[in-house]
Design an enzyme around this catalytic site. Structure first.
Site, mmCIF file in Angstrom:
data_model
loop_
_atom_site.group_PDB
_atom_site.id
_atom_site.type_symbol
_atom_site.label_atom_id
_atom_site.label_comp_id
_atom_site.label_asym_id
_atom_site.label_seq_id
_atom_site.Cartn_x
_atom_site.Cartn_y
_atom_site.Cartn_z
ATOM 1 N N ASP A 18 0.868 -1.193 0.000
ATOM 2 C CA ASP A 18 0.000 0.000 0.000
ATOM 3 C C ASP A 18 0.898 1.234 0.000
ATOM 4 O O ASP A 18 1.665 1.459 0.947
ATOM 5 C CB ASP A 18 -0.899 -0.031 1.252
ATOM 6 N N ASP A 113 -3.073 2.431 -5.944
ATOM 7 C CA ASP A 113 -1.914 2.470 -5.030
ATOM 8 C C ASP A 113 -1.797 1.224 -4.157
ATOM 9 O O ASP A 113 -1.123 1.251 -3.143
ATOM 10 C CB ASP A 113 -1.949 3.739 -4.169
ATOM 11 N N GLU A 114 -2.433 0.135 -4.584
ATOM 12 C CA GLU A 114 -2.363 -1.091 -3.781
ATOM 13 C C GLU A 114 -2.194 -2.307 -4.695
ATOM 14 O O GLU A 114 -2.781 -2.338 -5.783
ATOM 15 C CB GLU A 114 -3.668 -1.306 -3.002
HETATM 16 MG MG LIG Z 1 -2.373 4.049 0.155
#
Ligand SMILES: [Mg+2]
Length: 198
Positions: A18, A113-114
């Protein structure tokens, strides 16, 4: 990875990456003058625009994602509002995924974003060592401002939890059958408020 699999696994070989403050850090990565400053990324930088991502400097001033820009500016007058740049975030995303693919072909992007990296078919790799290398590789190969946290656990759900908890622990948390109870115990009401005692 088949996320509906009911196969029980106890070895912690699933990583959840993350990125920290992703949009704000992408802006600080691309614009040197934004570094070390409170940055608020907004889709629209008008008075009532919504701040969708904050740099850690802005979070330290008490700002929260989702605030209206005028409210955020009232709390933090030196906030630098920046219009969002989705093309930039996609470009960094592609580079980050390419780094992850160097360790496993079983990589699933869960959002911009993961991502999940499954190491279950890569028994020669040490998941903690891989997590440390991934963190370093992203900084060296994608951008020196792009930090992340990594959770490692037997499944993606717990690995995600580890990545959240890991934010405060040097960006890395390993969840195993041995420490799972102590990690879940303080969280149970927060995760499922309907079960909280009345
Ligand atoms: Mg994040």
């Amino acid at each position: 990875m088949n996320q509906n699999s009911v196969e029980v696994r106890t070895q912690s070989r699933v990583l959840f990456v993350d990125m920290d403050s992703y949009f704000a850090r992408c802006e600080q990565q691309a614009n040197y003058w934004l570094r070390h400053r409170p940055v608020g990324v907004c889709v629209y930088t008008g008075k009532y625009g919504c701040v969708i991502s904050l740099s850690k400097e802005a979070k330290a001033k008490g700002l929260k994602a989702g605030m209206r820009l005028n409210d955020a500016m009232a709390v933090c007058p030196d906030l630098v509002p920046v219009e969002s740049n989705p093309t930039r975030y996609r470009e960094y995303h592609t580079k980050i995924i390419n780094v992850l693919l160097q360790y496993s072909k079983d990589v699933v992007a869960k959002s911009i974003d993961e991502a999940i990296i499954n190491l279950n078919n890569y028994n020669h790799l040490d998941p903690v060592a891989v997590a440390k290398k991934i963190k370093r590789d992203i900084l060296e190969k994608v951008g020196d401002w792009l930090t992340c946290s990594v959770g490692i656990a037997p499944n993606a759900f717990l690995a995600k939890l580890g990545s959240v908890r890991g934010k405060k622990l040097d960006g890395l948390m390993l969840i195993t059958p041995q420490n799972i109870d102590e990690i879940l115990a303080p969280l149970k009401w927060a995760i499922c408020p309907v079960l909280a005692p009345i």
